[in-house]
Write a protein that holds these residues in place. Structure first.
Motif, PDB file in Angstrom:
ATOM      1  N   PHE A 191      38.675 -36.229  14.799  1.00  0.00           N
ATOM      2  CA  PHE A 191      39.192 -35.561  16.081  1.00  0.00           C
ATOM      3  C   PHE A 191      39.697 -36.942  16.934  1.00  0.00           C
ATOM      4  O   PHE A 191      38.780 -37.690  17.143  1.00  0.00           O
ATOM      5  N   ILE A 192      40.910 -37.031  17.667  1.00  0.00           N
ATOM      6  CA  ILE A 192      41.426 -37.898  18.229  1.00  0.00           C
ATOM      7  C   ILE A 192      40.738 -37.886  19.666  1.00  0.00           C
ATOM      8  O   ILE A 192      40.195 -38.909  20.307  1.00  0.00           O
ATOM      9  N   ALA A 193      40.673 -36.589  20.190  1.00  0.00           N
ATOM     10  CA  ALA A 193      39.959 -36.455  21.443  1.00  0.00           C
ATOM     11  C   ALA A 193      39.439 -35.061  21.569  1.00  0.00           C
ATOM     12  O   ALA A 193      40.111 -34.056  20.854  1.00  0.00           O
ATOM     13  N   GLN A 194      38.459 -34.759  22.158  1.00  0.00           N
ATOM     14  CA  GLN A 194      37.803 -33.484  22.431  1.00  0.00           C
ATOM     15  C   GLN A 194      39.270 -32.361  23.093  1.00  0.00           C
ATOM     16  O   GLN A 194      39.113 -31.247  22.958  1.00  0.00           O
ATOM     17  N   THR A 195      39.929 -32.907  23.783  1.00  0.00           N
ATOM     18  CA  THR A 195      41.006 -32.049  24.568  1.00  0.00           C
ATOM     19  C   THR A 195      42.060 -31.784  23.451  1.00  0.00           C
ATOM     20  O   THR A 195      43.041 -30.746  24.007  1.00  0.00           O
ATOM     21  N   THR A 196      42.073 -32.332  22.213  1.00  0.00           N
ATOM     22  CA  THR A 196      43.193 -31.733  21.668  1.00  0.00           C
ATOM     23  C   THR A 196      42.461 -31.634  20.085  1.00  0.00           C
ATOM     24  O   THR A 196      41.422 -32.215  19.756  1.00  0.00           O
ATOM     25  N   ARG A 197      43.262 -30.876  19.311  1.00  0.00           N
ATOM     26  CA  ARG A 197      42.830 -30.289  17.986  1.00  0.00           C
ATOM     27  C   ARG A 197      43.545 -31.273  16.902  1.00  0.00           C
ATOM     28  O   ARG A 197      43.391 -30.688  15.766  1.00  0.00           O
ATOM     29  N   THR A 225      37.626 -53.243  15.035  1.00  0.00           N
ATOM     30  CA  THR A 225      39.116 -53.020  14.662  1.00  0.00           C
ATOM     31  C   THR A 225      39.103 -51.574  14.210  1.00  0.00           C
ATOM     32  O   THR A 225      38.280 -51.287  13.076  1.00  0.00           O
ATOM     33  N   TYR A 226      40.012 -50.631  14.585  1.00  0.00           N
ATOM     34  CA  TYR A 226      40.032 -49.489  14.199  1.00  0.00           C
ATOM     35  C   TYR A 226      41.454 -49.213  13.591  1.00  0.00           C
ATOM     36  O   TYR A 226      42.442 -49.324  14.231  1.00  0.00           O
ATOM     37  N   VAL A 227      41.549 -48.827  12.425  1.00  0.00           N
ATOM     38  CA  VAL A 227      42.876 -48.514  11.556  1.00  0.00           C
ATOM     39  C   VAL A 227      43.048 -47.217  11.437  1.00  0.00           C
ATOM     40  O   VAL A 227      42.268 -46.330  10.669  1.00  0.00           O
ATOM     41  N   ILE A 228      44.182 -46.618  11.952  1.00  0.00           N
ATOM     42  CA  ILE A 228      44.433 -45.171  11.988  1.00  0.00           C
ATOM     43  C   ILE A 228      45.366 -44.774  11.020  1.00  0.00           C
ATOM     44  O   ILE A 228      46.468 -45.285  11.012  1.00  0.00           O
ATOM     45  N   CYS A 229      44.967 -44.134   9.769  1.00  0.00           N
ATOM     46  CA  CYS A 229      45.717 -43.910   8.644  1.00  0.00           C
ATOM     47  C   CYS A 229      46.369 -42.509   8.942  1.00  0.00           C
ATOM     48  O   CYS A 229      45.759 -41.723   8.917  1.00  0.00           O
ATOM     49  N   ASP A 233      47.814 -44.383  20.812  1.00  0.00           N
ATOM     50  CA  ASP A 233      47.735 -44.458  21.963  1.00  0.00           C
ATOM     51  C   ASP A 233      46.484 -43.509  22.396  1.00  0.00           C
ATOM     52  O   ASP A 233      45.679 -43.874  23.360  1.00  0.00           O
ATOM     53  N   LEU A 234      46.427 -42.547  21.851  1.00  0.00           N
ATOM     54  CA  LEU A 234      45.376 -41.516  22.246  1.00  0.00           C
ATOM     55  C   LEU A 234      43.739 -42.112  21.935  1.00  0.00           C
ATOM     56  O   LEU A 234      43.019 -41.897  22.680  1.00  0.00           O
ATOM     57  N   PHE A 235      43.820 -42.658  20.889  1.00  0.00           N
ATOM     58  CA  PHE A 235      42.570 -43.367  20.294  1.00  0.00           C
ATOM     59  C   PHE A 235      41.959 -44.403  21.361  1.00  0.00           C
ATOM     60  O   PHE A 235      40.783 -44.514  21.661  1.00  0.00           O
ATOM     61  N   LYS A 236      43.185 -44.916  22.019  1.00  0.00           N
ATOM     62  CA  LYS A 236      42.519 -46.022  22.754  1.00  0.00           C
ATOM     63  C   LYS A 236      41.792 -45.344  24.064  1.00  0.00           C
ATOM     64  O   LYS A 236      41.220 -46.054  24.725  1.00  0.00           O
TER      65      LYS A 236
END
Length: 350
Positions: free
Chosen positions: A239-245, A261-265, A285-288
């Motif tokens: 989950f990227i954030a609790q506010t989004t599914r 380092t986080y690599v988002i695939c 951007d959301l993960f930041k």
């Protein structure tokens, strides 16, 4: 607990927990009952089950989310995986329809045997408090939600596992059995099928190539580790954030000397176009915004994985990487092989 390589939470009904616990074997189903009849899962769902399991390996750790029928749910642990996942149809549990053939073996964790001996656990409400306080950051829930993929096995981070262990110790005197658990661990049958051999249809289903990627990461594939710049942990459907599914297909993490380092695939079955590019940039951007990210030192990179790439995607990636923007883009091409049971990877120059 610095020796953790991978950590998992597996959901199971309280009806099956005693057998699972004492025998040290967990199984996932192949279908469910619809309209009074048992129906096998479709290939997409089947490969999602395999995807969530093949990232396991020996000495990874596992917790269990026990779904209570007449009482609140709870989280139990901490156990150690003692064999690679496998497929086996021998009957273990007393279910009239299901044999739960997608399996792995586990045993009490040697460092925390005292927790296992008395089935230490915490209330699930305490687990959700960890989510609310952002100490559990990869999950938003342990429940299966409408319009979300149903899952029984979830991989979590080492830091998240440590939070659960802390609560297990905190509540040990109040939330444990009075009698010691009588373990009678089953052994691995001779003629079982390694679960990675059940991966198929790569190039047809997204979950198939995801499953293969999770397996290769668990095995420490040298090529993938080199592409991602090293991997100390990885997980899927994050989950990227609790506010989004919205969820990240695969997240690779490399923690070295206080910097992460986080690599988002983002994985596509076929061609990666500008829509997929926009998606991975949005997720970056959301993960930041996550509390665990130090924007002053950590690096957030993106990776698009597909069979081909739109020219606009390649051009944008080259220009972004040339400018040295914090958060490079990796384009990773896969080619199905061995009749869709395996794949080869090659990095597209960007």
């Amino acid at each position: 607990m610095g020796d953790i390589v991978g950590a998992f939470i597996c959901s199971i009904s309280d009806r099956d927990w005693e057998t699972t616990l004492t025998k040290g074997i967990y199984g996932n189903r192949t279908g469910n009952i619809r309209g009074g009849f048992y129906k096998d899962f479709d290939p997409k769902t089947k490969y999602s089950i395999i995807r969530d399991l093949v990232g396991m390996k020996v000495e990874d750790v596992v917790f269990f989310h026990i779904l209570g029928r007449d009482k609140p749910s709870s989280v139990h642990g901490i156990y150690s995986i003692r064999g690679d996942p496998f497929y086996d149809e021998s009957r273990i549990w007393g279910d009239d329809f299901e044999v739960f053939p997608y399996r792995f073996l586990f045993s009490p964790h040697p460092k925390y045997r005292y927790l296992c001996d008395y089935d230490a656990n915490i209330e699930v409400t305490d687990f959700y408090e960890l989510i609310e306080n952002r100490r559990i950051w990869s999950l938003a829930t342990l429940e299966n939600e409408v319009n979300m993929e149903a899952r029984s096995v979830r991989r979590i981070g080492e830091d998240e596992a440590n939070e659960i262990i802390r609560l297990l110790h905190r509540d040990y005197r109040q939330r444990r059995r009075q009698e010691r658990v009588r373990f009678d661990l089953v052994q691995l049958p001779i003629d079982v099928i390694p679960l990675y051999n059940a991966i198929g249809d790569i190039g047809r289903y997204e979950n198939s190539i995801k499953a293969f990627l999770m397996y290769k990461l668990a095995q420490g594939d040298p090529y993938l580790l080199n592409v991602f710049g090293g991997v100390t942990d990885f997980m899927n459907e994050v989950f990227i954030a609790q506010t989004t599914r919205k969820t990240i297909d695969i997240l690779c993490i490399n923690r070295v000397e206080g910097m992460s380092t986080y690599v988002i695939c983002e994985v596509k079955t076929g061609k990666c176009d500008t829509k997929g590019l926009s998606q991975v940039l949005y997720y970056m951007d959301l993960f930041k915004q996550k509390d665990l990210v130090d924007i002053n030192s950590d690096i957030i990179a993106g990776c698009l994985i597909g069979r081909a790439f739109d020219e606009h995607v390649i051009e944008y990636s080259r220009e972004r990487n040339r400018q040295g923007v914090n958060g490079s883009l990796i384009l990773l091409k896969y080619q199905p092989s061995v009749n869709g049971r395996k794949a080869t990877f090659s990095q597209v120059a960007s």
